[in-house]
Enzyme design. Structure first.
Site, short mmCIF file in Angstrom:
data_model
loop_
_atom_site.label_atom_id
_atom_site.label_comp_id
_atom_site.label_asym_id
_atom_site.label_seq_id
_atom_site.Cartn_x
_atom_site.Cartn_y
_atom_site.Cartn_z
N TYR A 54 6.15 5.80 -7.92
CA TYR A 54 5.55 6.01 -6.42
C TYR A 54 5.57 4.96 -5.58
O TYR A 54 6.17 4.99 -4.76
CB TYR A 54 4.19 6.50 -6.87
CG TYR A 54 3.46 6.62 -5.40
CD1 TYR A 54 3.57 7.68 -4.60
CD2 TYR A 54 2.67 5.59 -4.99
CE1 TYR A 54 2.71 7.60 -3.21
CE2 TYR A 54 1.45 5.69 -3.90
CZ TYR A 54 1.80 6.67 -2.97
OH TYR A 54 0.90 6.65 -1.82
N SER A 90 -0.39 0.97 -0.05
CA SER A 90 -0.89 -0.30 -0.59
C SER A 90 -0.29 -0.41 -1.92
O SER A 90 -0.07 -1.59 -2.57
CB SER A 90 -2.38 -0.35 -0.62
OG SER A 90 -2.95 0.53 -1.48
N SER A 125 0.87 10.89 -6.19
CA SER A 125 0.04 10.50 -7.31
C SER A 125 0.88 9.54 -8.20
O SER A 125 1.80 9.78 -8.59
CB SER A 125 -0.22 11.95 -8.22
OG SER A 125 -0.67 11.44 -9.59
N VAL A 177 -10.53 9.04 -7.38
CA VAL A 177 -11.79 8.63 -8.00
C VAL A 177 -13.22 9.16 -7.24
O VAL A 177 -13.91 9.87 -7.62
CB VAL A 177 -11.76 7.22 -8.33
CG1 VAL A 177 -12.08 6.18 -7.08
CG2 VAL A 177 -13.17 7.01 -9.28
#
Length: 346
Positions: free
Chosen positions: A165, A142, A102, A209
């Site tokens: 992260y 990514s 996260s 999402v």
């Protein structure tokens, strides 16, 4: 270049021993399912901080008792080097999926992100090398591209990281490259782009999402988007990710090792478009969802505005091919979410 069909046929004829970390998580459990379907012997490691035993129960029900007998689950943490050494022993291939995944949580607790994503990663690299594993495949991200403006993203592009992260994931790539060069260890990084599909957890403050919107639409709650909805992402169904892990592990091309590869669909979708896709699919089973409206909120710190991958390198060197596009992936995911989240029988 062998296709995934060729690779799967070959591995079925000659079963191997695999280690999957983060095995009770979304991606890990899907990888486990495919390996067991292909007749492989699998050890799985998970500390269950983000993964769920329910995911493993689902895999067991889908693959049957014979396949399930070839799986060994170990509850443990990659931050413990002794645990890493124990689970790597005898493994031909290591598929490292365990991580604190996260961005917002890494901003709130960078020490926790560092421990799981960097210290734990290094323990796994060392343990895999000492165990003599043939290939170490790891989940890159990514997020490494940071704020770089150029699109589509190619593997030689690295922007300014926007979160702890992202820093840890880029450091993973540097460590893996050094281990490949210095120790002759086969490492392959897969930069995942917004993976979605069955078993992606819709609960919790940091839910991605797609599962969050499924849950909202199915149960009549407000679906929320951070920003104006024109943020773009390259959404990638989990079946494509499973394919990429097998291709990366079993590649016979020496030049494929020590590299990172974008794993995505090579297609950009706005969040507004994504919402309409999901709403249409859910409404076919839960008609009230057709009336739901998307609620817009402020942009979230650490989020990248636009993301689109070039998948040329993975196609050319690994034989990767997109098998499930965004619309088909959402069609596959919808019944799974409706069955598990609906307050009424559908």
């Amino acid at each position: 270049m062998p296709s995934i069909v060729d690779v799967e046929r070959a591995v079925q004829k000659n079963p191997r021993r695999w280690l999957v970390t983060g095995v009770a998580g979304f991606i890990g459990s899907n990888i486990l399912q495919r390996l067991l379907e292909l007749g492989q012997v699998v050890t799985g490691l998970d500390n269950l901080s983000a993964g769920h035993l329910a995911n493993l129960d689902e895999v067991r029900s889908l693959v049957g008792p014979e396949a399930w007998s070839r799986f060994t689950f170990i509850k443990g943490d990659i931050r413990d080097p002794r645990t890493c050494a124990a689970v790597c022993a005898g493994a031909d291939y290591v598929l490292h999926q365990a991580a604190l995944g996260s961005v917002p949580l890494s901003i709130e607790d960078p020490v926790e992100a560092h421990g799981s994503n960097l210290t734990g990663f290094l323990h796994m690299l060392i343990a895999s090398r000492e165990a003599g594993a043939r290939t170490f495949v790891y989940a890159a991200s990514s997020a490494t591209y940071g704020d770089g403006p150029g699109l589509p993203k190619t593997e030689d592009m690295v922007g300014e990281p926007l979160s702890p992260y992202a820093v840890t994931k880029y450091a993973n790539e540097l460590y893996a490259r050094v281990f490949n060069t210095l120790y002759g260890m086969r490492t392959v990084g897969l930069r995942y782009f917004n993976v979605f599909g069955q078993r992606q957890d819709p609960n919790g403050a940091y839910a991605a999402v797609i599962p969050a919107w499924f849950a909202a639409l199915i149960n009549g709650d407000s679906a929320v988007v951070n920003g104006d909805g024109e943020t773009t992402r390259d959404f990638c169904h989990v079946d494509n990710v499973v394919q990429a892990n097998l291709l990366a592990a079993l590649s016979l091309d020496d030049a494929a090792a020590g590299e990172v590869y974008n794993i995505a669909c090579g297609r950009s979708t706005t969040l507004n478009e994504l919402y309409r896709f999901i709403q249409n699919e859910v409404a076919a089973l839960v008609p009230a969802a057709a009336q739901a409206k998307l609620e817009y909120r402020d942009f979230r710190p650490g989020d990248v505005r636009h993301s689109l991958a070039s998948i040329d390198k993975a196609q050319q060197r690994l034989g990767y091919a997109v098998s499930v596009d965004v619309e088909e992936g959402l069609k596959r995911a919808t019944p799974w979410y409706v069955k598990r989240l609906s307050k009424v029988h559908v």
